[in-house]
Design a protein around this motif. Structure first.
Motif, short mmCIF file in Angstrom:
data_model
loop_
_atom_site.label_atom_id
_atom_site.label_comp_id
_atom_site.label_asym_id
_atom_site.label_seq_id
_atom_site.Cartn_x
_atom_site.Cartn_y
_atom_site.Cartn_z
N ARG A 61 37.95 54.76 36.72
CA ARG A 61 37.43 52.84 36.88
C ARG A 61 36.47 52.66 36.44
N LEU A 65 36.77 49.91 33.41
CA LEU A 65 35.90 48.54 33.43
C LEU A 65 35.81 48.40 31.86
N THR A 92 39.17 46.61 39.50
CA THR A 92 38.37 46.99 40.28
C THR A 92 38.67 48.27 41.53
N SER A 94 40.40 47.94 43.12
CA SER A 94 41.30 47.18 45.02
C SER A 94 42.23 46.83 45.10
N CYS A 109 39.63 37.55 39.83
CA CYS A 109 38.70 38.56 40.15
C CYS A 109 38.38 38.11 38.46
N VAL A 111 35.75 39.24 35.44
CA VAL A 111 34.81 40.66 35.24
C VAL A 111 34.13 40.23 33.24
N ILE A 117 31.34 42.37 37.96
CA ILE A 117 32.85 42.33 38.93
C ILE A 117 32.26 41.39 39.89
N LEU A 119 35.04 39.30 42.60
CA LEU A 119 36.13 39.73 43.62
C LEU A 119 36.37 38.87 45.01
N SER A 129 37.34 46.45 49.59
CA SER A 129 36.32 47.09 48.97
C SER A 129 34.78 47.59 48.96
N VAL A 135 32.78 46.54 42.35
CA VAL A 135 32.11 45.07 42.46
C VAL A 135 30.72 44.99 43.37
#
Length: 446
Positions: A61, A65, A92, A94, A109, A111, A117, A119, A129, A135
């Motif tokens: 993750r 990102l 995410t 998610s 979302c 970013v 982040i 959401l 999430s 997040v």
């Protein structure tokens, strides 16, 4: 347990990540009542028996990102606003009603270029999430499509646009350069009225997603392995007298049993329905001596696409000379085209070095020689020579890119067609084929 051979590459199990204890092998919490979706115990057991290493989810993750952040900073963008559920998943990890949200943009979302982040989830879904520390904020109210907001769509779009303007000011100051992947017309209109400059978020996300790290590749190995086990069950169910739907339903069931998520298409056909291609499975009863061909287009565990194609004989009858010829042409085609792959090649160079289909099969050629793959079919699309000038674009193969190399072979008006496809990863020196499912000796024989 293993019904087919497995490459030994990168197949070491870390004892500290074995099943049991507080955490699962991928680092997720070992809680039977957890909210997050993921692989089942059956999948983990099969992967361990195959010597596969699951991904480290926290590390995967964070890598994703940083890939997005790099693309944003490269373009001096304040951030990217995402509505495509696959892009939201990438940013995410998610997930929420992925197929439904694909055609009802109820999630979004943001970013920022610094990696913050936000959401927007479907109403009353904040808990979905809660396990994701990247997040930083969960909000609601990203829906402004007619089904949801009716004749108040402009009102809701205006409110959301105002919220985005405030977020940009907070995280980027005077920078109003915003990338967006997909957005309803009302939202686009309201954002531009506020002086926000809109840029192509699909470019940002496709390029971010194109290069996989070790964890994403491990997740792909796991997804492919589960898919191939499901394919074996499909092949065992491929007997004269059942329907195409009977056979296809096995793939769905076995995918879900292992924590897979959905299948994007239902491209499976038998007998005369194998030509032309792209016919989806139906109630047709399959017959002895026919071909059955399919394309998995499967979103498996971890949301990773396993996009594999095989063609089988139905029953025990000896294949015809024509069936063998079609299969051999398709097999030679994908073998040649994957064996030319190496980092640094341009897409045009791949096209030019690829094996030409015999002339009689070109009119019904597949849409691409090969394409990228990750959470779904992704950038790039590498075209056949006939399509290069109209649809081709250039780029460069990089280590970590995953590609599906495929071919459809069938004459116009012919009785049969053959579809084959393998999934590979570009390495530092060439490529590695991640696919282990065997080809058919009876169709490859002279």
């Amino acid at each position: 347990m293993n019904p087919f051979s497995v490459s030994s590459s990168n197949r070491k199990i870390d004892p500290s990540r074995r099943r049991g204890g507080q955490f699962k092998a991928d680092g997720s919490v070992n809680d039977n009542d957890r909210v997050e979706i993921g692989p089942t115990e059956l999948a983990f057991q099969e992967w361990e028996e195959l010597g596969l290493t699951p991904p480290n989810l926290a590390r995967m993750r964070e890598y994703r990102l940083q890939r997005i952040v790099k693309e944003l900073q490269k373009r001096d963008l304040a951030g990217v606003l995402l509505f495509d559920p696959l892009n939201i998943r990438y940013a995410t990890d998610s997930t929420n009603m992925q197929v439904w949200v694909t055609h009802n943009h109820a999630r979004a979302c943001f970013v920022s270029a610094s990696g913050h982040i936000i959401l927007w989830d479907f109403h009353n879904c904040d808990h979905l999430s809660a396990h994701l520390p990247l997040v930083k904020e969960v909000r609601g109210g990203a829906s402004f499509f007619y089904f949801e907001t009716g004749n108040r769509t402009d009102e809701h779009a205006a409110r959301f646009a105002s919220e985005i303007k405030s977020i940009l000011h907070e995280h980027a100051g005077e920078n109003k350069r915003l990338a967006i992947d997909k957005i309803e017309i009302a939202g686009f209109s309201k954002l531009t009225q506020l002086g926000i400059e809109i840029f192509d978020g699909q470019e940002v996300m496709e390029l971010a997603r194109a290069v996989k790290n070790e964890d994403e590749i491990n997740a792909m190995r796991c997804s492919i392995a589960s898919t191939e086990i499901a394919m074996k069950a499909m092949q065992e169910a491929t007997v004269p007298g059942v329907t195409e739907n009977d056979i296809w339903s096995v793939l769905h069931a076995e995918n879900i049993r292992r924590g897979g998520e959905w299948i994007e298409c239902r491209i499976l056909s038998s007998g005369p329905r194998t030509n032309p291609w792209f016919q989806e499975c139906g109630p047709r009863v399959v017959q002895e001596g026919e071909l059955l061909a399919f394309d998995t287009d499967l979103i498996g565990p971890y949301g990773i696409c396993a996009d594999l194609s095989r063609t089988w004989m139905i029953g025990d009858r000896e294949p015809t000379a024509e069936q063998k010829h079609l299969y051999r042409v398709a097999y030679d085609h994908i073998q040649h085209n994957m064996n030319i792959l190496k980092p640094g090649m341009t897409f045009r160079e791949v096209t030019e070095a690829g094996l030409l289909l015999p002339e009689e099969y070109r009119p019904q050629r597949y849409g691409v020689m090969m394409h990228g793959v990750g959470l779904c079919d992704e950038y790039p699309s590498i075209r056949y020579p006939e399509d290069l000038e109209c649809h081709g674009y250039d780029g460069v193969l990089e280590p970590g890119m995953a590609l599906c190399v495929e071919a459809y072979v069938g004459r116009v008006g012919g009785k049969d067609g053959v579809k084959l496809e393998d999934q590979v990863i570009i390495t530092e020196t060439g490529f590695e084929n991640l696919t282990n499912y065997p080809f058919e000796d009876s169709l490859l024989g002279d």
